[in-house]
Design a protein around this motif. Structure first.
Motif, PDB file in Angstrom:
ATOM      1  N   ASP A  33       0.821  -1.208   0.000  1.00 20.37           N
ATOM      2  CA  ASP A  33       0.000   0.000   0.000  1.00 20.37           C
ATOM      3  C   ASP A  33       0.855   1.258   0.000  1.00 20.37           C
ATOM      4  OD1 ASP A  33      -2.224  -1.569  -0.021  1.00 20.37           O
ATOM      5  OD2 ASP A  33      -2.549  -1.479   2.163  1.00 20.37           O
ATOM      6  N   LEU A  34       1.933   1.238   0.810  1.00 20.10           N
ATOM      7  CA  LEU A  34       2.752   2.440   0.908  1.00 20.10           C
ATOM      8  C   LEU A  34       3.617   2.663  -0.323  1.00 20.10           C
ATOM      9  CD1 LEU A  34       3.917   2.355   4.657  1.00 20.10           C
ATOM     10  CD2 LEU A  34       2.189   3.810   3.607  1.00 20.10           C
ATOM     11  N   ARG A  35       3.992   1.582  -1.010  1.00 16.98           N
ATOM     12  CA  ARG A  35       4.901   1.731  -2.150  1.00 16.98           C
ATOM     13  C   ARG A  35       4.225   2.409  -3.349  1.00 16.98           C
ATOM     14  NH1 ARG A  35       8.610  -3.061  -3.986  1.00 16.98           N
ATOM     15  NH2 ARG A  35       9.286  -1.310  -5.273  1.00 16.98           N
ATOM     16  N   THR A  36       2.910   2.513  -3.308  1.00 15.86           N
ATOM     17  CA  THR A  36       2.233   3.186  -4.409  1.00 15.86           C
ATOM     18  C   THR A  36       2.503   4.677  -4.433  1.00 15.86           C
ATOM     19  OG1 THR A  36       0.248   3.405  -3.051  1.00 15.86           O
ATOM     20  CG2 THR A  36       0.412   1.453  -4.477  1.00 15.86           C
ATOM     21  N   PHE A  39      10.741   3.332  -2.156  1.00 16.96           N
ATOM     22  CA  PHE A  39      11.183   2.212  -1.336  1.00 16.96           C
ATOM     23  C   PHE A  39      12.305   2.618  -0.380  1.00 16.96           C
ATOM     24  CE2 PHE A  39      13.880  -1.535  -0.652  1.00 16.96           C
ATOM     25  CZ  PHE A  39      12.959  -2.404  -0.080  1.00 16.96           C
ATOM     26  N   GLU A  40      13.195   3.455  -0.823  1.00 15.20           N
ATOM     27  CA  GLU A  40      14.297   3.881   0.039  1.00 15.20           C
ATOM     28  C   GLU A  40      13.784   4.651   1.247  1.00 15.20           C
ATOM     29  OE1 GLU A  40      17.318   2.965  -0.224  1.00 15.20           O
ATOM     30  OE2 GLU A  40      17.042   1.883  -2.117  1.00 15.20           O
ATOM     31  N   ASN A  41      12.813   5.529   1.031  1.00 19.53           N
ATOM     32  CA  ASN A  41      12.235   6.289   2.152  1.00 19.53           C
ATOM     33  C   ASN A  41      11.518   5.352   3.114  1.00 19.53           C
ATOM     34  OD1 ASN A  41      13.195   8.427   0.776  1.00 19.53           O
ATOM     35  ND2 ASN A  41      11.223   9.279   0.172  1.00 19.53           N
ATOM     36  N   LEU A  42      10.777   4.373   2.563  1.00 18.53           N
ATOM     37  CA  LEU A  42      10.058   3.447   3.428  1.00 18.53           C
ATOM     38  C   LEU A  42      11.026   2.625   4.268  1.00 18.53           C
ATOM     39  CD1 LEU A  42       7.431   2.080   4.316  1.00 18.53           C
ATOM     40  CD2 LEU A  42       7.612   0.585   2.300  1.00 18.53           C
ATOM     41  N   GLN A  46      13.589   1.285   9.428  1.00 19.83           N
ATOM     42  CA  GLN A  46      14.827   1.103  10.215  1.00 19.83           C
ATOM     43  C   GLN A  46      14.881   2.090  11.380  1.00 19.83           C
ATOM     44  OE1 GLN A  46      17.944   1.469   7.352  1.00 19.83           O
ATOM     45  NE2 GLN A  46      17.766  -0.669   6.612  1.00 19.83           N
ATOM     46  N   SER A  47      14.447   3.302  11.138  1.00 17.37           N
ATOM     47  CA  SER A  47      14.422   4.310  12.224  1.00 17.37           C
ATOM     48  C   SER A  47      13.467   3.904  13.330  1.00 17.37           C
ATOM     49  CB  SER A  47      14.030   5.663  11.644  1.00 17.37           C
ATOM     50  OG  SER A  47      13.888   6.620  12.647  1.00 17.37           O
TER      51      SER A  47
END
Length: 751
Positions: free
Chosen positions: A44-47, A51-54, A59-60
């Motif tokens: 859902d979020l990759r739309t 990907f790098e931000n996700l 990781q944070s």
């Protein structure tokens, strides 16, 4: 107070947000839901999130969770350390709980083994039971087979053993008549009927025997009995054939019915059909063939089939109708037989191929068509014995029916007719000149209005396509196409000739010589014939074609009607070209007289002739070709009023245009010449010392020329009025009037 609750800010925190602040799309509470699914969450979020931000945000978040866990342990470290000291004698408790569990597992294992043994024993018993049942079924099948074979053999022994026995008395041998009578004749039935009933019973048992053999054909027992079964089959076929022949000879309906049921039971319809063909049909055909041979000696054509079919149909009604009615009776179960095709039609086809091989040859179209139609009538007669549409369809799908129809090569027949019909028209169109009809035919089918042989040939060819002695309905589409091609050929012949006439060249296109040599009066015949042909094609001819195709669908008839009417329109499109040819011819003849107009200059140039008082002689000849054409016998009789008016108007307009061109050029040249002479004269006077202001009151040569032209165009206008054309309606005449009329007559045109 609110500022005290916020985490400390760094020096680089320009906008005042916390360092660990997450974007709005990252919601930590989603991880706490019971139905959380990592894959769907990431999808859902990759739309809308790279990907790098996700990955960076996750990781944070993981790092922050680890920090919270460490903080939590550090905060309650004392309780975390004391947790291990409170776990006392854990191993002993585990041993106490393990003992009953192990005991329970052993009991379950023992019980499971017992159940598995019982199940295996049960399955083995069921298998043995199934094998015994299958063996019993096979044994019963073998016993039934043996009993049926024995029964069939016993019943066959009661049948006569030789063909002569079937004709003894009532159809059985005397030695066996008693047993048959005891068994079947007590009910009052004839011995032939009892024989047929016995054969039907044997056939039924034989059908059951075939069923048993089909289910156990690989067993040794069945293979050992194969000879007995084959012998029984042969005896049954022979006995059934003799009984069926005897029943046919005596026309015993009940015996025939029983025999047919017997043949149907053993699935041997071909045997019955072949016996009927050889026993009944073949002798009849041989008798007819012998009679036909006698007729040939007298003088009758050996390849004609119509009388041949009539004799066959008569004998079928007399000698075959009884069997056809029995086999086609309702609810009889005898619909599997095809005596019409496999017996009658097969024998007829064989007899024709042997005795009349030339009947199928399309080399003689008239005879071929007669035989073909007679054959269709014969097939229609045979179809009359079919009781339903489905039986007719079945009869037409039989192999012998298809083979019979393939022998009639209607394609070759049409090709011959095509060359015959199209060749006649092509020969007429290749004539070097138009050929008027001298003696018009009195036949009511031919229009008496046509005037040219070429047109008459076209109409005869069109009607020939749909004559009864030419048309084959199955080829009606081809004959329709041929009709349209004939019309197109005639139209092309006309248009090509007119183009060649206009170009003045016939060498590259043979068949256009007629147009070069034709006079305007000849084109009257052409236009008249086109009108007659269009009328005939759109009325009587169209009605006759639609009547012949009346059995076709409405959509088909509509297409036929439109195509024929379109063919008539193609002919009508040639009429304007013919009108142009007539107009051009008349205009050229008129222009020849107009060229005399140039003589006016020579008449008045420097001759001192007095001014003209009457029109020039050439004016009367300008419209004379038009007048002669219109008053001729052909134009008076065949040229329509509309065509006449259109031709006169367009021709006079073009003649007047040429008249204006010649007259205006003549006047302009005269004026330029007059101006040049006047300048020369004035120069000579100045050199002689005479006064140049002395006006010459004499009429100039140019004025005399204009006066002559004015008188001429007045006469020309009167000649136009005699033809029914108003000169004032012609634009070029008005220009001509203004060019030569005196100043006081410019305002109005009158003559």
């Amino acid at each position: 107070m609110a500022d005290l609750l916020l985490p400390p800010r760094s020096a680089t925190d320009i906008f005042g947000d916390p360092i660990d602040a997450h974007p709005l799309w990252f919601k930590k509470e989603c991880f706490l839901k019971a139905a959380f699914d990592s894959e769907s969450y990431i999808a859902d979020l990759r739309t809308f999130v790279p990907f790098e931000n996700l990955r960076s945000e996750l990781q944070s978040h993981l790092s922050s969770l680890k920090h919270e866990l460490v903080d939590l342990i550090n905060r309650d470290y004392a309780d975390f350390v004391n947790l291990s000291t409170k776990l006392v004698d854990v191993d002993a408790a585990i041993l106490r709980m393990r003992a009953p569990l192990v005991d329970l597992r052993d009991k379950i294992s023992n019980f499971r083994s017992s159940v598995e043994n019982s199940l295996a024993s049960l399955q083995d018993g069921l298998r043995q039971r199934a094998e015994a049942s299958a063996a019993r079924e096979v044994l019963e099948l073998l016993l039934d087979t043996f009993h049926v074979v024995s029964k069939v053999e016993k019943l066959i022994k009661e049948l006569p053993s030789s063909p002569a026995d079937w004709s003894n008395g009532d159809g059985v041998p005397s030695g066996e008549r008693g047993s048959l009578s005891n068994a079947y004749a007590e009910n009052g039935t004839s011995v032939r009927e009892t024989q047929s009933m016995l054969l039907e019973r044997i056939s039924s048992e034989m059908n059951r025997l075939k069923f048993y053999v089909a289910h156990a054909e690989n067993l040794p027992f069945i293979k050992n009995m194969d000879k007995r079964i084959q012998s029984a089959n042969l005896l049954l076929d022979a006995s059934l054939g003799r009984c069926f022949i005897d029943a046919l000879e005596h026309r015993d309906a009940i015996a025939i019915y029983n025999c047919l049921r017997a043949y149907a039971a053993i699935d041997n319809t071909t045997g019955a059909e072949e016996i009927f063909r050889t026993t009944i049909i073949s002798p009849l055909i041989q008798q007819i063939t012998h009679n036909s041979s006698s007729d040939v000696e007298i003088g009758t054509s050996e390849d004609e089939l119509e009388e041949y079919y009539q004799q066959i149909m008569t004998l079928i009604d007399r000698d075959c109708k009884f069997l056809l009615e029995i086999s086609s009776s309702a609810n009889s179960g005898l619909h599997v037989f095809n005596f019409l095709g496999n017996s009658i039609l097969k024998e007829v086809l064989s007899a024709i191929q042997k005795g009349k091989p030339g009947a199928f040859s399309p080399g003689k179209p008239a005879k071929f068509l007669k035989n073909y139609k007679a054959s269709l009538a014969f097939l229609c007669y045979l179809e009359g014995y079919c009781l339903s549409g489905s039986s007719v369809s079945k009869f037409r799908s039989e192999a012998i029916y298809v083979e019979f129809m393939k022998l009639w090569n209607v394609g070759v027949y049409f090709s011959l007719r095509f060359h015959e019909i199209a060749g006649a028209l092509d020969s007429a169109l290749m004539m070097a000149a138009l050929t008027p009809l001298q003696n018009k035919p009195s036949d009511g089918n031919i229009s008496p209005e046509l005037t040219l042989k070429q047109s008459l040939t076209l109409l005869e060819s069109l009607r020939a396509c749909w004559r009864e002695d030419v048309l084959i309905i199955s080829c009606s589409d081809k004959f329709l196409r041929l009709s349209l091609q004939l019309i197109a050929r005639y139209s092309t012949w006309l248009s090509s000739g007119l183009k060649a006439r206009k170009a003045g060249n016939t060498g590259s296109n043979p068949g256009t010589e007629w147009a070069i040599s034709a006079v305007p009066e000849d084109f009257i015949y052409v236009m008249h014939d086109i009108d007659c042909l269009v009328t005939e094609i759109g009325s009587n001819y169209l009605e006759s074609v639609l009547r012949l195709l009346s059995s076709s669908a409405i959509e088909v008839l509509d297409l036929v009607k439109r195509s024929i009417l379109q063919g008539g329109e193609i002919l009508k499109d040639v009429i304007p070209l013919i009108m142009n040819a007539v107009r051009e011819s008349l205009v050229e003849k008129s222009v020849e007289d107009l060229r005399q107009l140039k003589g006016i200059t020579a008449t008045y140039r420097m001759t001192n002739k007095p001014p003209p008082t009457r029109h020039s002689p050439y004016v009367s000849g300008v419209l004379r070709p038009m007048k002669v054409f219109l008053e001729g016998e052909r134009a008076t009789k065949y040229l329509t009023k509309d065509a006449r008016n259109e031709l006169v108007l367009r021709a006079t307009e073009e003649i007047t245009d040429r008249y204006y061109d010649l007259a205006s050029e003549l006047v302009n040249v005269a004026r330029k010449t007059e101006s040049s002479l006047q300048r020369i004269r004035q120069g000579a006077q100045r050199r002689a010392g005479a006064s140049s202001d002395v006006a010459d009151h004499n009429i100039s040569d140019t004025d005399k020329i204009c006066m002559q032209l004015f008188l001429d165009i007045q006469e020309y206008g009167r000649n136009l009025a005699a033809l029914g054309v108003s000169a004032t309606d012609i634009a070029s005449y008005r220009l001509l009037w203004q060019c030569v009329a005196p100043p006081d007559r410019q305002a109005s045109i009158s003559f």
